[in-house]
Design an enzyme around this catalytic site. Structure first.
Site, PDB file in Angstrom:
ATOM      1  N   TYR A  35      13.623  30.622   8.798  1.00 49.88           N
ATOM      2  CA  TYR A  35      12.308  31.129   8.910  1.00 49.88           C
ATOM      3  C   TYR A  35      12.201  31.277  10.440  1.00 49.88           C
ATOM      4  O   TYR A  35      12.640  30.415  11.441  1.00 49.88           O
ATOM      5  CB  TYR A  35      11.282  30.264   8.705  1.00 49.88           C
ATOM      6  CG  TYR A  35      10.935  30.369   7.196  1.00 49.88           C
ATOM      7  CD1 TYR A  35      10.441  31.522   6.524  1.00 49.88           C
ATOM      8  CD2 TYR A  35      10.981  29.167   6.326  1.00 49.88           C
ATOM      9  CE1 TYR A  35      10.251  31.625   5.399  1.00 49.88           C
ATOM     10  CE2 TYR A  35      10.699  29.164   4.903  1.00 49.88           C
ATOM     11  CZ  TYR A  35      10.261  30.606   4.483  1.00 49.88           C
ATOM     12  OH  TYR A  35       9.960  30.654   2.985  1.00 49.88           O
ATOM     13  N   LYS A  39       1.000  -1.275   0.010  1.00 53.08           N
ATOM     14  CA  LYS A  39       0.124  -0.055  -0.091  1.00 53.08           C
ATOM     15  C   LYS A  39       1.059   1.327   0.127  1.00 53.08           C
ATOM     16  O   LYS A  39       2.052   1.073   0.306  1.00 53.08           O
ATOM     17  CB  LYS A  39      -0.895  -0.174   1.383  1.00 53.08           C
ATOM     18  CG  LYS A  39      -0.116   0.211   2.640  1.00 53.08           C
ATOM     19  CD  LYS A  39      -0.916  -0.219   3.736  1.00 53.08           C
ATOM     20  CE  LYS A  39      -0.172  -0.251   5.139  1.00 53.08           C
ATOM     21  NZ  LYS A  39      -0.966  -0.677   6.269  1.00 53.08           N
TER      22      LYS A  39
END
Ligand SMILES: *Cc1c(COP(=O)(O)O)cnc(C)c1O
Length: 385
Positions: free
Chosen positions: A275, A48
């Protein structure tokens, strides 16, 4: 057989976020190790989420080459995408079960749904009636994690009605362990007992005449024989994630990941990086900016905590992780030693997927499935190259 290329796979000539190397021979070796541990029990493959981000269309045929014939995905789309790359002797199972709009297509594609609820059961039974055919299915019972599967009371009610499973051929009764990576937890034995009990209630029904049992994920395989039953469903361990957290990893590493240096600079004391100005240089620092960011699965939680390696030197991440870059401290390396385009190891011999996950406060599963499609991918060790 030609496999669909991933974006940025081998053929890509353009500079990318970095290089993601996937060792298919290591995945096959991990499959063999699990199968050996399982003895007579079949080893399925969970592929998956694009085989945990590593490329299901490349991984599934490798597992098949080792004898894997049962493949689990989460969604019907994922099963459809894999059908063409797998030989016809493979069975594809959809863990999340049926959606109303996919019932007909699922039957037509001979994909086997995991029936998780009375609704799933009714829809699949109705499709069998409409087609006048017996349809295969897996029935999942909930044994404790309250995620997917029939509740114990539903199991009893359904088992009492002879028509509940009419038109169906139940291949497996399955359930899923919630705490298999913590062997000391009492939940494991409780789920095991609930699984046995739930199966026994269903077993007398004629639709279950052929039904076998399937419980263990990767870590569950290491809980011992009692947890093996007829088939196990490992995912993570195939991809090199440690199924035994806190103990030595028995699996072979599968992934190596490198980024590039985009720019270097020297900053004086008191200057900030990134940042939010969350890092302030306490002394002069030399900084390299690298070509991966949180959009490449280098999670934001690694800001100020993660590390990378260059020529065996440990380089701490400075400040926050940006979308497309991170900054690292290269002061420990000789001046001028780090040039633009230098290759920096993110996952490899110095740092495993699980160690990156620890630093990020998550699990290896989330690191792998977050890597995304901006890396140039190189696959090595194909079985049928
Ligand atoms: C994802 C999943 C697995 C595989 O689990 P791993 O821990 O990766 O081995 C097995 N069964 C179910 C139901 C799953 O959702």
């Amino acid at each position: 057989m030609a496999f669909p290329l991933h974006p940025n796979e081998e053929s890509s000539p353009t500079p990318s976020a970095g290089l993601l190397e996937i060792d298919l021979a290591a995945i096959r070796s991990n499959y063999r190790l699990l199968q050996a541990r399982l003895g007579q029990t079949q080893c399925a493959g969970v592929v998956k989420a694009d085989a945990y981000g590593l490329g299901a269309s490349r991984v599934a045929p490798e597992l098949h080459a080792e004898g894997c014939r049962h493949f689990f995905v989460a969604h019907f789309d994922e099963a459809l995408a894999l059908r063409p790359v797998l030989p016809d002797d493979s069975t594809l199972y959809v863990l999340n079960g049926l959606t109303r709009d996919a019932v007909g297509a699922c039957a037509q594609a001979a994909v086997v749904p995991v029936l998780n609820s009375a609704d799933h059961l009714a829809a699949w039974r109705a499709e069998a009636a409409r087609l006048g055919r017996i349809l295969p299915a897996v029935v999942q019972i909930d044994t404790g994690m309250s995620r997917l599967g029939l509740a114990p009371a539903e199991v009893r009610t359904l088992a009492q009605n002879a028509r509940s499973f009419e038109g169906l051929d139940i291949l497996f009764v399955m359930s899923h362990l919630a705490c298999a990576d913590e062997p000391a937890r009492a939940a494991n034995a409780e789920q095991l007992a609930n699984f046995r009990a739930g199966h026994d209630v269903l077993a007398s029904h004629s639709a279950f005449a052929r039904a076998r049992r399937c419980l263990a994920n990767s870590s569950g395989i290491f809980l011992g024989r009692d947890y093996h039953f007829d088939m196990a469903r490992p995912g993570a361990a195939l991809y090199g994630i440690n199924p035994l957290p806190g103990r030595p990893n028995p699996m072979r590493p599968v992934v190596r990941l490198h980024a590039r240096v985009i720019q270097t600079r020297a900053i004086p004391r008191g200057v900030h990086v990134g940042y939010g100005y969350t890092f302030e240089a306490p002394a002069p620092v030399r900084v390299a900016t690298l070509s991966v960011g949180y959009a490449d699965g280098w999670l934001r939680s690694l800001g100020g905590r993660g590390t990378v390696y260059l020529d065996g030197h440990r380089l701490p991440i400075l400040g926050r992780v940006s979308m497309d870059s991170i900054s690292v401290d290269i002061s420990s390396l000789p001046e001028g030693a780090v040039g633009t385009d230098a290759r920096v190891e993110l996952i490899g011999g110095h740092q495993s997927v699980d160690q990156v996950a620890d630093a990020a406060g998550t699990i290896g599963y989330e690191i792998l499935t977050s890597l995304g499609h901006r890396y140039r991918r190189i696959y090595s060790g194909e079985a049928r190259a």
